[in-house]
Design a protein around this motif. Structure first.
Motif, PDB file in Angstrom:
ATOM      1  N   SER A  68      -6.449  11.209   1.087  1.00  0.00           N
ATOM      2  CA  SER A  68      -5.144  10.740   0.599  1.00  0.00           C
ATOM      3  C   SER A  68      -4.794  11.368  -0.746  1.00  0.00           C
ATOM      4  N   MET A 121     -11.641  -5.920   4.991  1.00  0.00           N
ATOM      5  CA  MET A 121     -10.815  -4.998   5.784  1.00  0.00           C
ATOM      6  C   MET A 121     -10.484  -5.658   7.116  1.00  0.00           C
ATOM      7  N   HIS A 143      -1.084  -1.295  -4.261  1.00  0.00           N
ATOM      8  CA  HIS A 143      -2.370  -0.945  -3.653  1.00  0.00           C
ATOM      9  C   HIS A 143      -2.448   0.567  -3.466  1.00  0.00           C
ATOM     10  N   MET A 154      -8.964   8.138  -0.423  1.00  0.00           N
ATOM     11  CA  MET A 154      -9.831   8.519   0.707  1.00  0.00           C
ATOM     12  C   MET A 154     -10.352   9.928   0.508  1.00  0.00           C
ATOM     13  N   LEU A 197       0.151   4.127   0.603  1.00  0.00           N
ATOM     14  CA  LEU A 197      -0.157   5.064   1.684  1.00  0.00           C
ATOM     15  C   LEU A 197       0.995   5.163   2.694  1.00  0.00           C
ATOM     16  N   MET A 234     -12.112   4.387  -0.989  1.00  0.00           N
ATOM     17  CA  MET A 234     -12.820   4.635   0.270  1.00  0.00           C
ATOM     18  C   MET A 234     -13.489   5.990   0.118  1.00  0.00           C
ATOM     19  N   SER A 237     -15.566  -4.415  -1.135  1.00  0.00           N
ATOM     20  CA  SER A 237     -14.972  -4.540   0.198  1.00  0.00           C
ATOM     21  C   SER A 237     -16.002  -4.386   1.305  1.00  0.00           C
ATOM     22  N   PRO A 265     -11.164   1.043   7.968  1.00  0.00           N
ATOM     23  CA  PRO A 265     -10.514   1.804   6.910  1.00  0.00           C
ATOM     24  C   PRO A 265     -10.278   3.266   7.315  1.00  0.00           C
ATOM     25  N   ASP A 282      -6.691  -6.454   4.031  1.00  0.00           N
ATOM     26  CA  ASP A 282      -6.052  -5.135   4.047  1.00  0.00           C
ATOM     27  C   ASP A 282      -6.099  -4.540   5.451  1.00  0.00           C
ATOM     28  N   ASP A 332      -4.707   3.593  -2.062  1.00  0.00           N
ATOM     29  CA  ASP A 332      -5.806   3.927  -1.155  1.00  0.00           C
ATOM     30  C   ASP A 332      -6.330   5.323  -1.412  1.00  0.00           C
ATOM     31  N   SER A 371       0.832  -1.205   0.000  1.00  0.00           N
ATOM     32  CA  SER A 371       0.000   0.000   0.000  1.00  0.00           C
ATOM     33  C   SER A 371       0.862   1.249   0.000  1.00  0.00           C
ATOM     34  N   HIS A 411      -8.181   1.076  -4.285  1.00  0.00           N
ATOM     35  CA  HIS A 411      -9.135   0.865  -3.191  1.00  0.00           C
ATOM     36  C   HIS A 411      -9.851   2.182  -2.906  1.00  0.00           C
TER      37      HIS A 411
END
Ligand code: DX5
Ligand code: ZN
Length: 216
Positions: free
Chosen positions: A44, A135, A31, A35, A9, A66, A112, A139, A173, A33, A7, A64
């Motif tokens: 993010s 998850m 990955h 957000m 992140l 979110m 997810s 998250p 994750d 992320d 990830s 991913h």
């Protein structure tokens, strides 16, 4: 064969290029992320960053989302270079419509669940996805501790998928380290997101090798 999806992140955002090049040959996916500060209490990065790093990496981009109401942005993430787009079950009411739209864009759809969402709820959605993501932390943030109870959801999904006869990956994750990966693997997961345990390691490629070794 397990897949490791580090990830981003947990990487140093001032050195994305260097961080990615250090895992390019040992990771299976990257990955990403996304957000929005609404679905999760953190912000993010978005499609602009993804499309820039797409130029420097040949890894499978495991995006991913979110974000609330993901339908609004899937075309942009497809255009940015996503290979897989995961949406959250809890982020919208039109999951099937969004998953179908992701596939129509030529991207692999995935769904997810957060730790408290029951796994059985995904059964009617299995026919629309190539992957499910359980998850293993709430998250929103990297660096949290793995919640062992989430392995029950992995086990349930593993049985549901076997019964369906479909070929669907199970990704986990959050809090995946050399100390926790085996529990998720034994429960039936085959794709492992690892942020802190890879990008905060002195040698990220060695950290990936270590994760694989624990599952051998
Ligand atoms: C959390 C993110 C994770 C996170 C994982 O909301 O979805 O992908 O970056 O980070 P670690 O491996 O540090 O728990
Ligand atoms: Zn993630």
């Amino acid at each position: 064969m397990i897949k490791i999806s580090p990830s981003l992140l947990a990487a140093d955002f001032s050195k994305l290029d260097t961080c990615i090049s250090r895992i390019e040959d040992s990771a299976d996916m990257l990955h990403l992320d996304v957000m929005d500060g609404m679905f999760v209490p953190n912000i993010s990065f978005g499609p602009g960053v993804i499309s820039d790093i797409r130029k420097t990496s040949g890894l499978i981009f495991d995006v991913h989302l979110m974000i609330t109401n993901p339908m609004r942005y899937i075309a942009e993430f497809a255009k940015a270079g996503a290979d897989i787009i995961t949406i959250h079950y809890e982020s919208c009411d039109n999951q099937i419509e969004v998953l179908k739209a992701i596939r129509e864009l030529g991207v692999k759809p995935s769904i997810s669940i957060k730790p408290a969402t029951p796994a059985f709820i995904l059964e009617p959605l299995l026919e629309y996805v190539d992957m499910v993501l359980v998850m293993t932390v709430e998250p929103g943030f990297g660096g949290q501790s793995f919640i062992p109870e989430t392995c029950e959801s992995v086990r349930t999904l593993s049985q549901m998928i076997a019964a369906s006869g479909r070929n669907i990956d199970i990704e986990v994750d959050g809090g995946i380290t050399a100390g926790t990966i085996r529990a998720a693997y034994d429960a039936g997961a085959n794709v492992f997101v690892a942020g802190s345990s890879v990008f905060k390691a002195a040698d990220p490629a060695a950290a990936i090798a270590e994760l694989r070794k624990v599952c051998e």
